[in-house]
Enzyme design. Structure first.
Site, PDB file in Angstrom:
ATOM      1  N   ASN A 212       0.917  -1.217   0.032  1.00 55.37           N
ATOM      2  CA  ASN A 212      -0.081  -0.058  -0.031  1.00 55.37           C
ATOM      3  C   ASN A 212       1.011   1.320   0.048  1.00 55.37           C
ATOM      4  OD1 ASN A 212       0.651   0.816   2.829  1.00 55.37           O
ATOM      5  ND2 ASN A 212      -0.355  -1.316   3.335  1.00 55.37           N
ATOM      6  N   PRO A 307      -2.842 -12.174  10.738  1.00 53.42           N
ATOM      7  CA  PRO A 307      -3.238 -11.917  12.167  1.00 53.42           C
ATOM      8  C   PRO A 307      -3.289 -10.407  12.291  1.00 53.42           C
ATOM      9  CG  PRO A 307      -0.937 -12.586  11.959  1.00 53.42           C
ATOM     10  CD  PRO A 307      -1.511 -12.852  10.686  1.00 53.42           C
ATOM     11  N   ASP A 308      -4.104  -9.983  13.275  1.00 50.03           N
ATOM     12  CA  ASP A 308      -4.272  -8.770  13.604  1.00 50.03           C
ATOM     13  C   ASP A 308      -3.212  -8.293  14.840  1.00 50.03           C
ATOM     14  OD1 ASP A 308      -5.187  -6.100  14.820  1.00 50.03           O
ATOM     15  OD2 ASP A 308      -7.102  -6.208  13.413  1.00 50.03           O
ATOM     16  N   VAL A 310      -2.286  -5.453  16.315  1.00 47.18           N
ATOM     17  CA  VAL A 310      -2.472  -4.483  17.341  1.00 47.18           C
ATOM     18  C   VAL A 310      -3.652  -5.293  18.245  1.00 47.18           C
ATOM     19  CG1 VAL A 310      -4.513  -2.924  16.390  1.00 47.18           C
ATOM     20  CG2 VAL A 310      -2.951  -2.045  18.141  1.00 47.18           C
TER      21      VAL A 310
HETATM   22  O1  PMT Z   1       2.890   6.100   6.562  1.00 46.12           O
HETATM   23  P1  PMT Z   1       2.298   7.341   6.135  1.00 46.12           P
HETATM   24  O2  PMT Z   1       2.324   7.584   4.566  1.00 46.12           O
HETATM   25  O3  PMT Z   1       2.768   8.644   6.872  1.00 46.12           O
HETATM   26  O4  PMT Z   1       0.613   7.356   6.365  1.00 46.12           O
HETATM   27  C1  PMT Z   1       0.179   7.167   7.606  1.00 46.12           C
HETATM   28  C2  PMT Z   1      -0.964   6.307   7.848  1.00 46.12           C
HETATM   29  C3  PMT Z   1      -2.296   6.994   6.896  1.00 46.12           C
HETATM   30  C4  PMT Z   1      -0.447   4.858   7.188  1.00 46.12           C
HETATM   31  C5  PMT Z   1      -1.090   6.248   9.144  1.00 46.12           C
HETATM   32  O5  PMT Z   1      -1.646   7.507   9.645  1.00 46.12           O
HETATM   33  C6  PMT Z   1      -2.540   4.988   9.440  1.00 46.12           C
HETATM   34  O6  PMT Z   1      -3.744   5.295   9.315  1.00 46.12           O
HETATM   35  N1  PMT Z   1      -2.007   3.999   9.660  1.00 46.12           N
HETATM   36  C7  PMT Z   1      -3.009   2.949   9.960  1.00 46.12           C
HETATM   37  C8  PMT Z   1      -3.397   2.243   8.663  1.00 46.12           C
HETATM   38  C9  PMT Z   1      -4.265   1.007   8.803  1.00 46.12           C
HETATM   39  O7  PMT Z   1      -3.839   0.009   8.404  1.00 46.12           O
HETATM   40  O8  PMT Z   1      -5.465   1.373   9.273  1.00 46.12           O
HETATM   41  P2  PMT Z   1      -6.874   0.287   9.549  1.00 46.12           P
HETATM   42  O9  PMT Z   1      -7.719   0.905   9.677  1.00 46.12           O
HETATM   43  O10 PMT Z   1      -6.669  -0.624   8.185  1.00 46.12           O
HETATM   44  O11 PMT Z   1      -6.229  -0.545  10.697  1.00 46.12           O
HETATM   45  C10 PMT Z   1      -6.382  -0.303  11.949  1.00 46.12           C
HETATM   46  C11 PMT Z   1      -5.320  -0.621  13.046  1.00 46.12           C
HETATM   47  O12 PMT Z   1      -5.006  -1.856  13.094  1.00 46.12           O
HETATM   48  C12 PMT Z   1      -4.279   0.064  12.683  1.00 46.12           C
HETATM   49  O13 PMT Z   1      -3.630   0.421  13.794  1.00 46.12           O
HETATM   50  C13 PMT Z   1      -3.143  -0.856  11.979  1.00 46.12           C
HETATM   51  O14 PMT Z   1      -1.940  -0.649  12.439  1.00 46.12           O
HETATM   52  C14 PMT Z   1      -3.731  -2.320  12.778  1.00 46.12           C
HETATM   53  N2  PMT Z   1      -3.688  -3.411  12.034  1.00 46.12           N
HETATM   54  C15 PMT Z   1      -4.477  -3.815  11.059  1.00 46.12           C
HETATM   55  C16 PMT Z   1      -4.237  -4.919  10.383  1.00 46.12           C
HETATM   56  C17 PMT Z   1      -3.461  -5.979  11.119  1.00 46.12           C
HETATM   57  N3  PMT Z   1      -3.448  -7.265  10.308  1.00 46.12           N
HETATM   58  N4  PMT Z   1      -2.764  -5.676  12.159  1.00 46.12           N
HETATM   59  C18 PMT Z   1      -2.905  -4.544  12.697  1.00 46.12           C
HETATM   60  O15 PMT Z   1      -2.344  -4.345  13.632  1.00 46.12           O
END
Ligand code: PMT
Length: 400
Positions: A212, A307-308, A310
């Site tokens: 991504n 796996p998730d 966080v």
């Molecule tokens: O890196 P940059 O270009 O500076 O951009 C910053 C950003 C937009 C990437 C950042 O601000 C951001 O939003 N990061 C989270 C991106 C994301 O994957 O969001 P999500 O809504 O899909 O996931 C929710 C949370 O779960 C996040 O904390 C993610 O890290 C976590 N996650 C998701 C999937 C997974 N398998 N494991 C996780 O831990």
């Protein structure tokens, strides 16, 4: 006792009409218990006498970089190391420009360049000079370097113009200094913060992957902000083109599975865990051993859930304070709150990644931060500034 009691404040006075206010500023800082030393530029001496500043501060006033006697008493490097805080007031457009560009052609600009202390600038200039693109662009650079900008105020100017550019009044400058030291009491010393950053790469075959647009900038800015307030910081980083912030440890990973392994190993020793990485939700079920050939018209790849990370950190028995991010393109608040609850997080920072100029791979961001009971907004600003505010919020929430 006031918060400025015993603080070593270096006041840098550059050559603007507002310099006439500096003896009063020194007196008020001394009233607060601060130890004040003053550096004046050559042109400042046209507006305020070093003798007055010496009398009110109780210390010699330093004015020359090339004065052997002065260097024997307290040289420029000693002055730079002595200060807990540097306040440049008034800061003319010229002095601001020199500080921005690392020009060190007098004692004041040299001390600013040589000091690790926080530096505040109190601009004072004609309103047209304030609005000039050069000045505004210099201030953006300084803000991004964490310089504090106190003011300016608006009103009648000595030249007859009316508008922005007046140096703040002495009580306002004192309040700003007090606030700065209150903020500085926010400390993460002795804490270990683990921060995931950047994208993951999910291999398809030896030469291709799914990924991504995450650049890692947001996560690295958070690492830098946490380090600045004394935390030991470990970044678990997907592939990015960024230098490791000074003083931070970095574990490089590629895939979500590797990031998961590193996070589960690091998190039990952490006080705070921030999941800023854009982790792929799915990976290829069967990664090809050899490069896939272009033999068919259609190719079906089967994806399996990763796996998730966080959520798994939040399940740990001795879990740190866990902060997630939410990258959303619609219904930001509802989706973010859903993730906060589902993943059992302490806080979540949501960004609207559909908006131009923020979120993925940009230099700016804006966040809506939720705990289970509260909401905080961090307005659009550089990722360094947004990170600083988020880190302060985490410290405050974690100490409740
Ligand atoms: O890196 P940059 O270009 O500076 O951009 C910053 C950003 C937009 C990437 C950042 O601000 C951001 O939003 N990061 C989270 C991106 C994301 O994957 O969001 P999500 O809504 O899909 O996931 C929710 C949370 O779960 C996040 O904390 C993610 O890290 C976590 N996650 C998701 C999937 C997974 N398998 N494991 C996780 O831990």
């Amino acid at each position: 006792m006031t918060i400025l009691q015993g603080k070593k404040i270096l006041l840098g006075v550059s050559g603007g009409i507002a310099a006439y206010k500096t003896p009063e500023l020194v007196r008020r800082l001394k009233d607060q218990g601060a130890d004040v030393r003053v550096v004046v530029t050559q042109s400042a001496k046209e507006f305020v006498s070093p003798l007055s500043l010496q009398a009110v501060s109780g210390n010699d006033v330093s004015e020359s970089l090339l004065d052997r006697q002065a260097e024997l008493a307290m040289g420029h490097i000693e002055l730079a190391k002595w200060a807990d805080f540097i306040l440049v007031a008034p800061a003319t457009a010229n002095t601001i420009a020199k500080i921005t560009h690392g020009i060190a052609d007098d004692l004041l600009t040299t001390v600013c360049l040589a000091s690790a202390a926080p530096i505040a600038i109190a601009p004072a200039m004609n309103q047209q000079m304030w609005h000039a693109k050069a000045t505004q662009e210099n201030l953006i650079v300084l803000r991004n370097r964490q310089y504090l900008i106190f003011g300016p105020g608006s009103g009648d100017q000595a030249c007859g113009d009316v508008g922005l550019g007046r140096m703040l009044d002495v009580p306002e400058l004192i309040d700003a200094c007090v606030e700065q030291f209150q903020d500085a009491e926010l400390s993460a010393a002795g804490q270990h913060w683990v921060i995931t950053a950047g994208p993951t790469r999910e291999p398809i075959d030896p030469v291709r992957y799914i990924s991504n647009h995450s650049s890692g900038k947001m996560g690295y800015a958070l690492a830098q902000a946490a380090r600045r307030i004394g935390a030991k910081v470990t970044i678990i980083s997907g592939p990015v083109n960024l230098a490791t912030p000074l003083g931070c440890d970095r574990i490089d990973v590629e895939s979500a599975l590797e990031m998961h392994r590193a996070a589960i190993a690091q998190a039990p020793q952490a006080d705070v865990f921030i999941a800023c990485a854009a982790v792929a939700d799915y990976r290829i079920g069967q990664v090809a051993d050899q490069k896939i050939k272009k033999s068919q018209d259609e190719l079906t790849l089967t994806l399996v859930k990763n796996p998730d990370i966080v959520a798994d950190v939040a399940k740990l028995e001795d879990k740190p304070f866990v902060v997630g991010f939410a990258a959303e393109t619609q219904d930001v608040e509802a989706y973010a709150k859903g993730k906060l609850l589902k993943k059992n997080l302490d806080m979540i920072a949501a960004n609207d990644v559909a908006k131009q100029g923020q979120g993925f791979n940009s230099d700016q961001n804006a966040l809506h931060v939720f705990s289970t009971t509260e909401k905080f907004d961090i307005a659009l600003a550089s990722k360094a500034q947004v990170a600083q505010q988020l880190v302060e919020l985490i410290i405050k929430q974690n100490s409740k």
